[in-house]
Design a protein around this motif. Structure first.
Motif, mmCIF file in Angstrom:
data_model
loop_
_atom_site.group_PDB
_atom_site.id
_atom_site.type_symbol
_atom_site.label_atom_id
_atom_site.label_comp_id
_atom_site.label_asym_id
_atom_site.label_seq_id
_atom_site.Cartn_x
_atom_site.Cartn_y
_atom_site.Cartn_z
ATOM 1 N N LYS A 228 0.890 -1.338 0.070
ATOM 2 C CA LYS A 228 -0.162 0.010 0.078
ATOM 3 C C LYS A 228 0.828 1.425 0.147
ATOM 4 O O LYS A 228 0.677 2.222 -0.578
ATOM 5 N N THR A 229 2.045 1.189 0.737
ATOM 6 C CA THR A 229 2.841 2.391 0.980
ATOM 7 C C THR A 229 4.268 1.767 0.665
ATOM 8 O O THR A 229 4.714 0.775 1.262
ATOM 9 N N VAL A 230 4.992 2.486 -0.149
ATOM 10 C CA VAL A 230 6.372 2.063 -0.505
ATOM 11 C C VAL A 230 7.336 3.246 -0.063
ATOM 12 O O VAL A 230 7.132 4.457 -0.770
ATOM 13 N N TYR A 231 8.448 2.952 0.733
ATOM 14 C CA TYR A 231 9.327 4.038 0.852
ATOM 15 C C TYR A 231 10.810 3.772 0.197
ATOM 16 O O TYR A 231 11.305 2.448 0.192
ATOM 17 N N ILE A 232 11.313 4.647 -0.657
ATOM 18 C CA ILE A 232 12.320 4.335 -1.322
ATOM 19 C C ILE A 232 13.143 5.552 -0.934
ATOM 20 O O ILE A 232 12.719 6.594 -0.889
ATOM 21 N N PRO A 233 14.610 5.272 -1.537
ATOM 22 C CA PRO A 233 15.607 6.416 -1.606
ATOM 23 C C PRO A 233 15.603 7.425 -2.593
ATOM 24 O O PRO A 233 14.889 7.022 -3.611
ATOM 25 N N GLU A 234 15.867 8.658 -2.313
ATOM 26 C CA GLU A 234 15.642 9.702 -3.203
ATOM 27 C C GLU A 234 16.793 9.926 -3.977
ATOM 28 O O GLU A 234 17.587 10.662 -3.970
ATOM 29 N N ASP B 162 19.001 8.819 -10.052
ATOM 30 C CA ASP B 162 19.485 7.844 -11.395
ATOM 31 C C ASP B 162 18.583 6.623 -11.224
ATOM 32 O O ASP B 162 19.364 5.523 -10.293
ATOM 33 N N VAL B 163 17.583 6.069 -11.815
ATOM 34 C CA VAL B 163 16.659 5.021 -11.190
ATOM 35 C C VAL B 163 17.424 3.756 -11.960
ATOM 36 O O VAL B 163 16.963 2.790 -11.809
ATOM 37 N N ASN B 164 18.194 4.022 -12.843
ATOM 38 C CA ASN B 164 19.023 2.943 -13.423
ATOM 39 C C ASN B 164 20.390 2.632 -12.968
ATOM 40 O O ASN B 164 21.360 2.111 -13.578
ATOM 41 N N ILE B 165 20.393 2.968 -11.667
ATOM 42 C CA ILE B 165 21.844 2.999 -10.835
ATOM 43 C C ILE B 165 22.143 1.385 -11.136
ATOM 44 O O ILE B 165 23.353 1.251 -10.858
ATOM 45 N N ARG C 278 20.490 -2.850 -12.310
ATOM 46 C CA ARG C 278 19.458 -3.506 -12.983
ATOM 47 C C ARG C 278 18.171 -3.520 -12.024
ATOM 48 O O ARG C 278 17.207 -3.734 -12.463
ATOM 49 N N GLU C 279 18.769 -4.384 -11.052
ATOM 50 C CA GLU C 279 17.884 -4.782 -9.797
ATOM 51 C C GLU C 279 16.790 -3.606 -9.343
ATOM 52 O O GLU C 279 15.747 -3.743 -9.321
ATOM 53 N N TYR C 280 17.654 -2.347 -9.193
ATOM 54 C CA TYR C 280 16.870 -1.149 -8.790
ATOM 55 C C TYR C 280 15.787 -0.614 -9.868
ATOM 56 O O TYR C 280 14.762 -0.198 -9.716
ATOM 57 N N ALA C 281 16.373 -0.659 -11.015
ATOM 58 C CA ALA C 281 15.661 -0.256 -11.904
ATOM 59 C C ALA C 281 14.281 -1.208 -12.267
ATOM 60 O O ALA C 281 13.212 -0.591 -12.533
ATOM 61 N N GLU C 282 14.292 -2.349 -12.156
ATOM 62 C CA GLU C 282 13.213 -3.382 -12.136
ATOM 63 C C GLU C 282 12.059 -3.114 -11.200
ATOM 64 O O GLU C 282 11.093 -3.057 -11.329
ATOM 65 N N PHE C 283 12.835 -2.922 -9.989
ATOM 66 C CA PHE C 283 12.019 -2.529 -8.696
ATOM 67 C C PHE C 283 11.307 -1.118 -8.855
ATOM 68 O O PHE C 283 10.152 -1.075 -8.567
ATOM 69 N N TYR C 284 12.078 -0.207 -9.380
ATOM 70 C CA TYR C 284 11.391 1.009 -9.448
ATOM 71 C C TYR C 284 10.287 1.015 -10.555
ATOM 72 O O TYR C 284 9.098 1.564 -10.392
ATOM 73 N N ALA C 285 10.440 0.273 -11.540
ATOM 74 C CA ALA C 285 9.487 0.233 -12.685
ATOM 75 C C ALA C 285 8.171 -0.472 -12.134
ATOM 76 O O ALA C 285 7.013 -0.040 -12.448
ATOM 77 N N SER C 286 8.391 -1.422 -11.299
ATOM 78 C CA SER C 286 7.310 -2.207 -10.533
ATOM 79 C C SER C 286 6.509 -1.467 -9.685
ATOM 80 O O SER C 286 5.298 -1.558 -9.468
ATOM 81 N N VAL C 287 7.182 -0.241 -8.896
ATOM 82 C CA VAL C 287 6.677 0.375 -8.090
ATOM 83 C C VAL C 287 5.676 1.325 -8.781
ATOM 84 O O VAL C 287 4.656 1.847 -8.388
ATOM 85 N N ALA C 288 6.269 2.011 -9.885
ATOM 86 C CA ALA C 288 5.709 3.238 -10.372
ATOM 87 C C ALA C 288 4.376 2.682 -11.326
ATOM 88 O O ALA C 288 3.533 3.431 -11.493
ATOM 89 N N GLU C 289 4.477 1.329 -11.770
ATOM 90 C CA GLU C 289 3.145 0.880 -12.242
ATOM 91 C C GLU C 289 2.004 0.313 -11.542
ATOM 92 O O GLU C 289 1.172 -0.004 -11.776
ATOM 93 N N SER C 290 2.518 0.346 -10.067
ATOM 94 C CA SER C 290 1.443 0.041 -9.054
ATOM 95 C C SER C 290 0.815 1.138 -8.690
ATOM 96 O O SER C 290 0.868 2.379 -9.020
ATOM 97 N N ASP C 291 -0.354 0.719 -7.709
ATOM 98 C CA ASP C 291 -1.227 1.927 -7.029
ATOM 99 C C ASP C 291 -0.335 2.215 -5.652
ATOM 100 O O ASP C 291 -1.282 3.045 -4.898
ATOM 101 N N ALA C 292 0.859 1.898 -5.243
ATOM 102 C CA ALA C 292 1.083 2.242 -4.109
ATOM 103 C C ALA C 292 1.373 3.671 -3.894
ATOM 104 O O ALA C 292 1.806 4.437 -4.810
ATOM 105 N N ARG C 293 1.300 4.191 -2.614
ATOM 106 C CA ARG C 293 1.722 5.584 -2.194
ATOM 107 C C ARG C 293 3.334 5.370 -1.949
ATOM 108 O O ARG C 293 3.845 4.675 -1.500
ATOM 109 N N ILE C 294 3.965 6.481 -2.858
ATOM 110 C CA ILE C 294 5.510 6.457 -2.701
ATOM 111 C C ILE C 294 6.010 7.556 -1.968
ATOM 112 O O ILE C 294 5.553 8.645 -2.355
ATOM 113 N N ILE C 295 6.914 7.226 -1.104
ATOM 114 C CA ILE C 295 7.361 8.497 -0.058
ATOM 115 C C ILE C 295 8.789 8.185 -0.244
ATOM 116 O O ILE C 295 9.421 7.070 -0.040
#
Length: 301
Positions: free
Chosen positions: A96-102, A105-108, A110-127
């Motif tokens: 429901k809520t996802v806390y991510i580092p600010e 570079d979301v492509n820092i 491969r794993e982070y890029a995949e995670f960031y994409a999955s969060v961006a495509e979700s309905d989660a609140r991003i903080i």
């Protein structure tokens, strides 16, 4: 349920159910990585980090606990051994809520890029994670989780984010963007350090001495349970920090016979000399700590 994860439906681990009024801390064995699940006494859940490539083990564990959707998901920092399993977690479980580092570079990696994409495509609140954020309840079973680090990007006194987003940074600089969170339930407190180095530990001690955390109920020097930084690496868990905390229990998440030689012998020695009982996922697998409303707790392996 994606067919490629069909194996997750079987061979579920035996997990002790959280009793009413208890807060449960699960330090999940994900090999050379980090994953800690908090079950709050009101039934809400927070997953801190998602291991490396061991997402199947993590998914099995969540399924064994009958967790369909996480209330909160926290990625401490972008290292692949912390976010490696999170894209799958977001796809199959969600949060429901996802806390991510600010980190700009979301492509820092491969794993982070995949995670960031999955969060961006979700309905989660991003903080974005930053100091003084809170997750808490003032109901019948009051608990409080407070972010102690990092400072927000652009903070007048500086922030680890600024160094990394400037482009000229080291691995330790990236580790110092780790969200460090302090949890309290009826006087039992735990500190989760991500991969933060001794530089962050020194800042935390200084700011605790200056009473920066007083308004949030944080008593850093009363911390009994420590999720040891950086899998027990010598970059953190310094002597002054270990002495400052009121440690009784230390948990080290690392892989068996790992390439990095984690945990460092000096770190283990410092923890032992401080009177802390050390639990290691490479030796004992998943570790669960039950925190009771009478101010006591117990660990099981």
């Amino acid at each position: 349920f994606p067919l490629r994860y069909l194996s997750v439906l079987f061979s579920l681990p035996e997990v002790e159910a959280r009793a009413e009024r208890e807060l449960a801390l699960h330090f999940i064995d994900v090999g050379q990585g980090d994953a800690a699940l908090i079950e709050f006494p009101d039934g809400k859940t927070l997953l801190i980090d998602g291991g490396g490539e061991e997402s199947d083990a993590l998914l099995r564990y969540l399924r064994a606990l009958k967790i369909d959707t996480l209330d909160y998901l926290l990625l401490t920092h972008p290292d692949s051994d912390h976010c490696g399993g999170f894209a799958e977690i977001m796809e199959i479980k969600g949060a429901k809520t996802v806390y991510i580092p600010e980190i700009k570079d979301v492509n820092i990696n491969r794993e982070y890029a995949e995670f960031y994409a999955s969060v961006a495509e979700s309905d989660a609140r991003i903080i974005y994670s930053e100091r003084y954020l809170r997750i808490f309840s003032e109901e019948e079973y009051p608990y409080s989780l407070v972010f102690l680090s990092p400072y927000r990007a652009g903070n007048p006194g500086g922030s680890p984010y600024d160094k990394v987003n400037g482009g000229d940074y080291t691995e330790n600089d990236l580790n110092d963007t780790s969200a460090v969170v302090w949890l309290d339930y009826f006087g039992t407190s735990a500190l989760f350090c991500g991969d933060a180095t001794s530089r962050i530990e020194e800042t935390l001690i200084r700011d605790a001495e200056l009473n920066f955390f007083e308004d949030y109920g944080v008593r850093l020097d009363s911390t009994e349970i420590l999720k040891v930084s950086h899998h027990g690496s010598a970059t953190g868990t310094g002597e002054e920090f270990v002495r400052y905390l009121g440690l009784e229990t230390a948990v080290i998440s690392c892989g068996e016979n790992n390439f990095y030689g984690h945990p460092d012998a000096g770190v283990c020695e410092r923890l032992s000399e401080a009177g802390a009982e050390i639990y290691r996922t490479d030796l004992w697998g998943t570790i669960m700590i039950s925190v009771f409303p009478d101010g006591t707790y117990s660990a099981t392996i």
